[in-house]
Design a protein around this motif. Structure first.
Motif, PDB file in Angstrom:
ATOM      1  N   PHE A  51     -22.154-110.009  46.282  1.00  0.00           N
ATOM      2  CA  PHE A  51     -22.283-108.620  46.718  1.00  0.00           C
ATOM      3  C   PHE A  51     -22.094-108.551  48.229  1.00  0.00           C
ATOM      4  N   THR A  77     -21.470-106.315  51.727  1.00  0.00           N
ATOM      5  CA  THR A  77     -21.601-105.014  52.392  1.00  0.00           C
ATOM      6  C   THR A  77     -21.062-105.174  53.814  1.00  0.00           C
ATOM      7  N   PHE A  97     -34.764-109.770  50.997  1.00  0.00           N
ATOM      8  CA  PHE A  97     -33.764-110.833  50.828  1.00  0.00           C
ATOM      9  C   PHE A  97     -34.142-112.032  51.703  1.00  0.00           C
ATOM     10  N   TRP A 105     -31.097-108.598  57.054  1.00  0.00           N
ATOM     11  CA  TRP A 105     -29.951-107.760  57.397  1.00  0.00           C
ATOM     12  C   TRP A 105     -30.010-106.351  56.831  1.00  0.00           C
ATOM     13  N   SER A 162     -23.309 -99.607  42.066  1.00  0.00           N
ATOM     14  CA  SER A 162     -22.948 -99.826  43.465  1.00  0.00           C
ATOM     15  C   SER A 162     -22.037-101.054  43.546  1.00  0.00           C
ATOM     16  N   LYS A 205     -18.858 -99.580  48.910  1.00  0.00           N
ATOM     17  CA  LYS A 205     -19.262 -99.883  50.284  1.00  0.00           C
ATOM     18  C   LYS A 205     -18.061 -99.683  51.198  1.00  0.00           C
ATOM     19  N   ASP A 211     -21.091 -95.906  50.772  1.00  0.00           N
ATOM     20  CA  ASP A 211     -22.264 -96.360  51.534  1.00  0.00           C
ATOM     21  C   ASP A 211     -21.766 -97.222  52.702  1.00  0.00           C
ATOM     22  N   ASN A 229     -23.851 -98.478  55.201  1.00  0.00           N
ATOM     23  CA  ASN A 229     -24.875 -99.365  55.761  1.00  0.00           C
ATOM     24  C   ASN A 229     -24.797 -99.424  57.286  1.00  0.00           C
ATOM     25  N   GLU A 258     -23.447 -92.380  52.443  1.00  0.00           N
ATOM     26  CA  GLU A 258     -24.784 -92.937  52.632  1.00  0.00           C
ATOM     27  C   GLU A 258     -24.855 -93.704  53.948  1.00  0.00           C
ATOM     28  N   GLU A 304     -31.507 -96.482  54.904  1.00  0.00           N
ATOM     29  CA  GLU A 304     -32.271 -97.328  55.827  1.00  0.00           C
ATOM     30  C   GLU A 304     -33.199 -96.552  56.765  1.00  0.00           C
ATOM     31  N   MET A 357     -32.035-102.769  44.978  1.00  0.00           N
ATOM     32  CA  MET A 357     -32.012-103.945  45.859  1.00  0.00           C
ATOM     33  C   MET A 357     -31.587-105.165  45.035  1.00  0.00           C
ATOM     34  N   LEU A 358     -30.639-104.935  44.119  1.00  0.00           N
ATOM     35  CA  LEU A 358     -30.179-106.011  43.232  1.00  0.00           C
ATOM     36  C   LEU A 358     -31.373-106.641  42.523  1.00  0.00           C
ATOM     37  N   GLU A 359     -32.285-105.789  42.065  1.00  0.00           N
ATOM     38  CA  GLU A 359     -33.531-106.293  41.494  1.00  0.00           C
ATOM     39  C   GLU A 359     -33.330-107.008  40.159  1.00  0.00           C
ATOM     40  N   ARG A 402     -25.237-106.589  34.078  1.00  0.00           N
ATOM     41  CA  ARG A 402     -24.291-106.514  35.189  1.00  0.00           C
ATOM     42  C   ARG A 402     -24.560-107.635  36.202  1.00  0.00           C
ATOM     43  N   TYR A 403     -25.842-107.976  36.359  1.00  0.00           N
ATOM     44  CA  TYR A 403     -26.240-108.922  37.415  1.00  0.00           C
ATOM     45  C   TYR A 403     -26.502-110.345  36.894  1.00  0.00           C
TER      46      TYR A 403
END
Ligand SMILES: O=C(O)CCC(=O)C1=CC=C[C@@H](O)[C@@H]1C(=O)O
Ligand SMILES: [Mg+2]
Length: 379
Positions: A19, A21, A51, A55, A136, A164, A189, A191, A214, A240, A292-294, A322-323
């Motif tokens: 992932f 960004t 993380f 960042w 995302s 992103k 997004d 960031n 975003e 953020e 948060m990619l949980e 997906r993850y």
């Protein structure tokens, strides 16, 4: 209930994709998993969004471990808790460190709902029985790769696509996406990758009928965003910059955004997330649930929060598959035609699978009232 024991596990899971960004790439996911136990041996689960590197916000897994071990767990152990809203009050002497706070506060919410025999969603006041979800997508090696990934997720039924962007990977890329997917609900997004010097470029993005952009500007800014929002038609969504109810109140007052992405971990827990939700509802500011990619536990908390009625835009809570090859909960989170059906069981409604969790655990520490609490906050 009285919290008698807290187990902090550091877990490492292999992600199915990298992932990327505007400020970095996440390959495998390491995070803290928190289990709280009460005087009857009942348990509740929470997951930290932090993380390995600072960042996204300043927090990391290690700062979370330090905060939990030296301050938050000692402050919570042996306290009589009638309602999870008390947890944020107990933590209030300690500044910020929202992800560390959220990790354990969400576990107390789960425990509370399990003890009451009701779904966490109900405990929070949520009514929606299914939630609409988007996806995302990180920065890819090429535009062709990106278009392929978008195509796959659109076909899987996701209700909106978030991509992103960063300088050099923005106007042309969004233009190409729009050519191939003229009507797909789309957002970008950044960031915090831009400044007010980029207003001309950000204005040109208005051509693409994006649902929102975003966090285009500074990660702690609400002043420049207010200026930018006056210049562009695309609604600004803050991520953020919103760490608390107070941040949200000021951003709304200044006109810094039209939408807020609520992340439980970023704002310090479910109590604060709900307060921000209620404030936004009062002011006609739409919200959605960020991710948060949980792994499964954090994902389950996101689902419960998303049942509140002002979560009117699809969130980032995609399905487990997906993850992960295999998520840490039973059942896994399934997305059907862009919806997740909210579980009806008590608490988060998904069972953490201890056998799987043990295999993924790098380190584990148990804190109990017997081991001696230290550094309690002033009474
Ligand atoms: O799939 C998800 O959980 C959402 C991922 C996502 O967009 C983000 C995760 C973590 C940090 C950020 O880059 C980001 C975001 O800014 O929303
Ligand atoms: Mg974001």
């Amino acid at each position: 209930m009285i919290i008698k024991e807290v187990i902090v596990r550091r877990v490492k899971m292999k992600m199915k994709f990298q992932f990327t960004t505007s400020f970095g790439t996440i390959e495998d996911k390491e995070f803290l998993l928190i289990e709280v136990k009460d005087e009857n041996g009942n348990n509740g689960w929470g997951e930290s969004g932090a993380f390995q590197a600072p960042w996204y916000t300043e927090e990391t897994i290690e700062t979370n471990r330090h905060m939990l071990e030296d301050f938050l767990i000692p402050a919570l152990l042996n306290k009589e808790i009638e309602h999870p809203d008390q947890v944020s009050e107990i933590f209030s002497p300690y500044k910020r460190n929202n992800m560390a706070k959220a990790a354990i506060e969400t576990a107390v919410w789960d425990l509370y709902a399990r003890n009451k025999g009701i779904p966490l969603a109900t405990a929070l006041g949520g009514m929606n029985t299914k939630i609409e979800v988007g996806v995302s997508i990180g920065i890819q090696d090429s535009v062709e790769d990106l278009l392929g990934v978008i195509d796959r997720h659109v076909n899987e039924g996701y209700k909106r696509i978030k991509v992103k962007i960063m300088p050099g990977w923005d106007y042309d890329i969004i233009g190409k996406i729009r050519q191939q997917f003229p009507t797909v609900p789309l957002m970008a997004d950044a960031n915090s990758a831009y400044t007010l010097n980029d207003i001309p470029l950000l204005k040109r993005l208005d051509e693409f009928n994006l649902m929102m952009i975003e966090q285009p500007l500074g990660s702690d800014d609400i002043i420049d965003h207010a200026q930018l929002q006056k210049e562009i038609r695309t609604p600004i969504c803050l991520d953020e910059s919103i760490l608390s109810y107070e941040d949200a109140r000021k951003a709304i007052e200044l006109g810094s955004c039209k939408i807020i992405n609520i992340k439980i971990s970023r704002v310090g827990g479910l109590t604060e997330a709900k307060r921000i939700h209620d404030l936004c509802k009062e002011h006609g500011i739409a919200v959605w649930c960020g991710g948060m990619l949980e792994a499964g536990v954090g994902r389950a908390h996101n689902i419960a929060l998303s049942t509140l009625d002002n979560f009117i835009l699809p969130g980032d809570t995609a399905g487990s598959s997906r993850y992960w090859e295999r998520d840490i909960i039973d059942p896994e989170v399934v997305v059907e035609d862009g919806y997740i059906t909210v579980p009806e069981g008590p608490g988060i409604g998904y069972e953490p699978n201890l056998e799987i969790i043990r295999k993924l655990t790098i380190s584990e520490k148990t804190y109990s009232t017997k081991s001696g609490a230290c550094l309690s906050p002033p009474e």
